[in-house]
Each structure stands twice: as C-alpha cells, then as structure tokens.
Design a protein around this motif. Sequence first.
Motif, short mmCIF file in Angstrom:
data_model
loop_
_atom_site.label_atom_id
_atom_site.label_comp_id
_atom_site.label_asym_id
_atom_site.label_seq_id
_atom_site.Cartn_x
_atom_site.Cartn_y
_atom_site.Cartn_z
N THR A 118 7.73 -1.84 -14.12
CA THR A 118 7.45 -2.25 -13.54
C THR A 118 8.08 -3.75 -14.16
N ASN A 119 7.77 -4.51 -13.30
CA ASN A 119 8.11 -5.96 -12.75
C ASN A 119 7.57 -6.56 -11.75
N LYS A 120 8.73 -7.88 -11.86
CA LYS A 120 7.45 -9.16 -10.22
C LYS A 120 8.26 -8.97 -8.94
N ASP A 121 7.17 -7.96 -7.84
CA ASP A 121 7.79 -8.34 -6.91
C ASP A 121 9.47 -9.02 -6.39
N LEU A 175 9.11 3.25 -4.66
CA LEU A 175 8.56 1.82 -4.94
C LEU A 175 7.25 1.99 -4.28
N ARG A 195 3.94 -1.57 -4.55
CA ARG A 195 3.63 -3.07 -4.63
C ARG A 195 1.93 -3.63 -4.69
N ALA A 222 3.30 -9.15 -1.35
CA ALA A 222 3.88 -9.58 -1.74
C ALA A 222 4.26 -10.84 -2.83
N ARG A 223 5.05 -9.85 -3.30
CA ARG A 223 5.59 -11.54 -5.17
C ARG A 223 4.24 -11.30 -6.00
N ASP A 224 4.13 -9.89 -5.86
CA ASP A 224 3.16 -9.21 -6.93
C ASP A 224 3.83 -8.62 -8.06
N GLN A 225 2.79 -7.65 -8.60
CA GLN A 225 3.31 -6.49 -9.41
C GLN A 225 4.02 -5.90 -8.28
N ALA A 226 4.85 -4.52 -9.09
CA ALA A 226 5.92 -3.89 -8.08
C ALA A 226 5.79 -2.72 -9.78
#
Length: 531
Positions: A461-464, A488, A490, A493-497
């Motif tokens: 898990t990571n930030k997008d 992949l 998410r 966009a730019r949230d949890q991924a």
Amino acid sequence: MAAPKVLISDKLSAAAVQIFKDRGIDVDFQPDLGKDKDLLLAAIPHYDGLAIRSATKATQKIIEAATNLKVIGRAGIGTDNIDKEAASKAGIIVMNTPFGNMITTAEHAIAMMFAVARQIPEASASTHAGKWEKSKFMGVELTGKTLGVIGAGNIGGIVCDRARGLHMKVMAYDPFLGEEKAAEMGVKKVELDELLANADFITLHVPFTDQTANILSAENIAKTKKGVRIINCARGGLVDEEALAEALKSGHVAGAAFDVFAVEPATNSPLFNLPNVVCTPHLGAATTEAQENVALQVAEQMSDYLLTGAVSNALNMPSVTAEEAKIMGPWIKLSGHLGNFAGQVNEEPITAINILFDGEASDMNLKALTAAVIAGIMKKANPDTNMVSAPVIAKERGIQVSTTKQDQSGSYDGYVKVTVVTEKMERSIAGTVFSDGKPRFIQIKGINLDAEIGEHMLYTTNKDVPGIIGSLGQTLGEHNVNIANFTLGRSAARDQAIALLYVDEEVTAPALKALADTGLFQKIKTLKFEV
C-alpha cells in the motif's frame, strides 16, 4: 497419488467392504479391532478414514493419535461413541447414516406399541410355561386411541404415517414442525403439555441433547393421562427411568416398552421385572435390511468424500453433494483465498467476520462457503485448520460470524466480500470466479482491481505518486524475483493506492528490506496461497 486408506474396525458387510475396493480405496477390514482400544490407538495414525458401528469408541485419545484421519463414518444413527468435539477440533468430518434404518426403527416402535398394548411378551411367557391365563392378559385396542409423538422428524414421521394407517389419532410435539407440514402429515401439532395430557400412547423419536435429556421427567410423567403407555426406541436418557418405574408401580402409567436405556448395555434398570414392561436390547436397527443399508451407505459416503470432496450426512460440516462440489469447487477455493488474504494481512485480534454473498454466489451452499472463509482466516494461526475445525476455533475465540446475501448488484454475475473487524479497524476484500473457473480478487479496501491469484504474492500500500511501478520492478529484479502478474488500484488520483503482484518465487527478506528502504510504501506484505 496414493489411494486413501480406510480402516473398518467393526463388523460391516462384505458388500460394504467391496464398495470401498471398487471405488479405489485401500481398505483394511479388521472387524474386531475396535474392541481393543490399545490396538486401535496403535493402528489409527496410518488411516485417512475410519468406518465403525457401535463397538469402536472414537475417544479424544484415539482422535489425537489419528494424525492422518479425515473422516469417521458411523454405520447407523447414534454417534455417542464418537467424541465429536475432539473430531471437529482436529478437522475430522463425522458422518452417520440417518436414513438407512429409519423404516426398521419406526417399525420396531410400532411393534413395541402393539406388544405393550396386548401384553404379548408376558402372555407368551405364561403360555410357554404351560399356563392358560386367558383372562389375565386383558389388552387395549390401538384403533381410535391418541398417539403422542415427541419428535416428528425422519423416524417420527414414519411412525405417524403407520399410526394413521392403524386409525389412531396422532398429535406431535416438535419445535421444528410447521403447521403446513403437520397438515400434510395428517397430524395435530401441539405443545408438550397438551400432548402429555391427552395421549393414550407416547412414543419418543428425538436425539439426546441438552434440550431433550429427561424430556419425560418425573414432573412431566405426572402430567400424563392416567393409563398412558410409553414407548422409547430413540435414545436412553430421554425418560427418567426411576420416575417411570414409580409411575408404573402406582398404576398411573399402564405400561412401557423400552429398546434403549440410560446406561447400556443395560444389565440393571429400574424398569426390569415390572409387570407390563417390554424391554429389548437396543434392537431398533437390528434387521438384516437395515444393517446392510447403513453399511452400504457409510461406504458410499466415505468414498465420495475421500475421492471427490462430496460431504453427506456430516454432523460437524455442511453437506455438499458431488454435483455441488463440482460447481462450488472454484467458489470454495475463492472463499478460502479471501479468508487467507484477510488473515495474512491482519496483525490484530479479529473480533468479527462479516461475509457478503452477491448474485450467483448467494444461491450456493452458504454454510460451506462460510466455513471456507473462516478456515482461510484461521490458517495464519494454525496451518492445519480446515472447514471442519475453523468454525469451532472461531467460536472458542469469541469471533462473531455473520452472513448477508443479496441479488446481483454490479458488473459481476456474483462475488463474495469478506470484512474482518478488529478493535481498531475493518478490512475488506472481495473476489469472484470467472468463466474459466479461476478465482480473482476484484476489490481490496474498497479499491477495485482484477488480480490473478498465485502461490507467492506481494501486497503493498502506498500514496499514489510517480515511481511506484518502477521501484517495485527494479528492486525485485535486482533480487532475482520474477513478476508473473502485476495489478494496481487506487481510490483516487494522488490518494491511496495498492499493488498486488503474483511472483514466481517467494520474495526474500533482503528484497523486502530494499523495498522498505525506498520510503515509498506504507505496508509491504508477502502472501502465500494454496493454489
């Protein structure tokens, strides 16, 4: 692959032994072994299945020694000689054959009712003794009398049918008997007190449980109609024998017929040597036809399970027919994978498991699918956990399990969603089975994806943010880990991924450390599945 091995430790017919052989089972027929607990203890570790009657005692000690045992089959209904709790904890299915001796047991109850109504055994003994005591044995007719049946299931239902054929009025007490079914059977559904107060004859056809133990207690016997006759061909312990003996002596109860006793073999009972009491030594299933039927049935059931996974008449696991096993196989595997994923990624004690069955999945055997989910979750704590033992373990740990079913609600024909609850969080994963029969993960933590399931997987898990794919690929490549499938997903966009990778070999500790050192990942977890 070696053929499954079955031990028959009690007397079973040659035809039953042949069924095992014809189905490709390696069968060991030792009909006297069950009488010697020490010999049985020494032999049992070598077998996948144990076929028994009543002589063999499958105690906790025997079950603990049965390291390869998968199924115990009892040729007959009663399983008092099997420690079912120990078997369930060990993941061993316990089967019986409830239908093979239904007719025989029901007929014995009717025969006992005739015998006590007309005092046939006493009259026969008197006549054999050269007496001619015609006036001494005054009986009663069954026609027009009221029969109270306690337990109107398989055997009790047959007794009801036979009694109606004798033109008796039949009333039944059974908490699971619906009004519609009672009307179809031609019986009057009543509460126990009404039955006790009105029945001329009472016959019992219930298993021995905490709820049925001493169902005819001293208090309930006192509620019966004066002159009642009581028949028990079901299980010992359903009737207070001491209280019944006193009621017989006082004349409140006119007669009794017992085939089963609280302690067996019964060599001393309060009912023995009382006038108009008929006693037989547990002969309910003792006919040639019944003994053959239950032997053949248990051989077929055990063979089906060991060879195809079909489960019939199991007491500690949902039944799954051979046809269901074919159709449900991929869904059972999927359910296990979903539970296994949830169990492997979760680090906290689980307090609840909630399972949603959607569309096609909701029409299946939900008990079996639920058991598979729980087994998958519990494998982290105990790799030997299976669909039999898992629900027992979950209950012991106080984990609440709930299920919900709904009509098709999305783009898939059906899916299963598993949510595990801890004191701090909830975590969910959903999956489906595609037309090729292969399970897929389709949602994790509410994030949609389409992931093939392999033996070795990596979950992150990571930030997008840019660079995640490159970092994963490069780091794993540097540690000689080959990626078979890369998925992949998410939330925005730019949230949890998340990333779920199917890899050809287990990701090594140095590779995991290298990934962690990048600082890009919130969670990195290796996963393993039995595919």
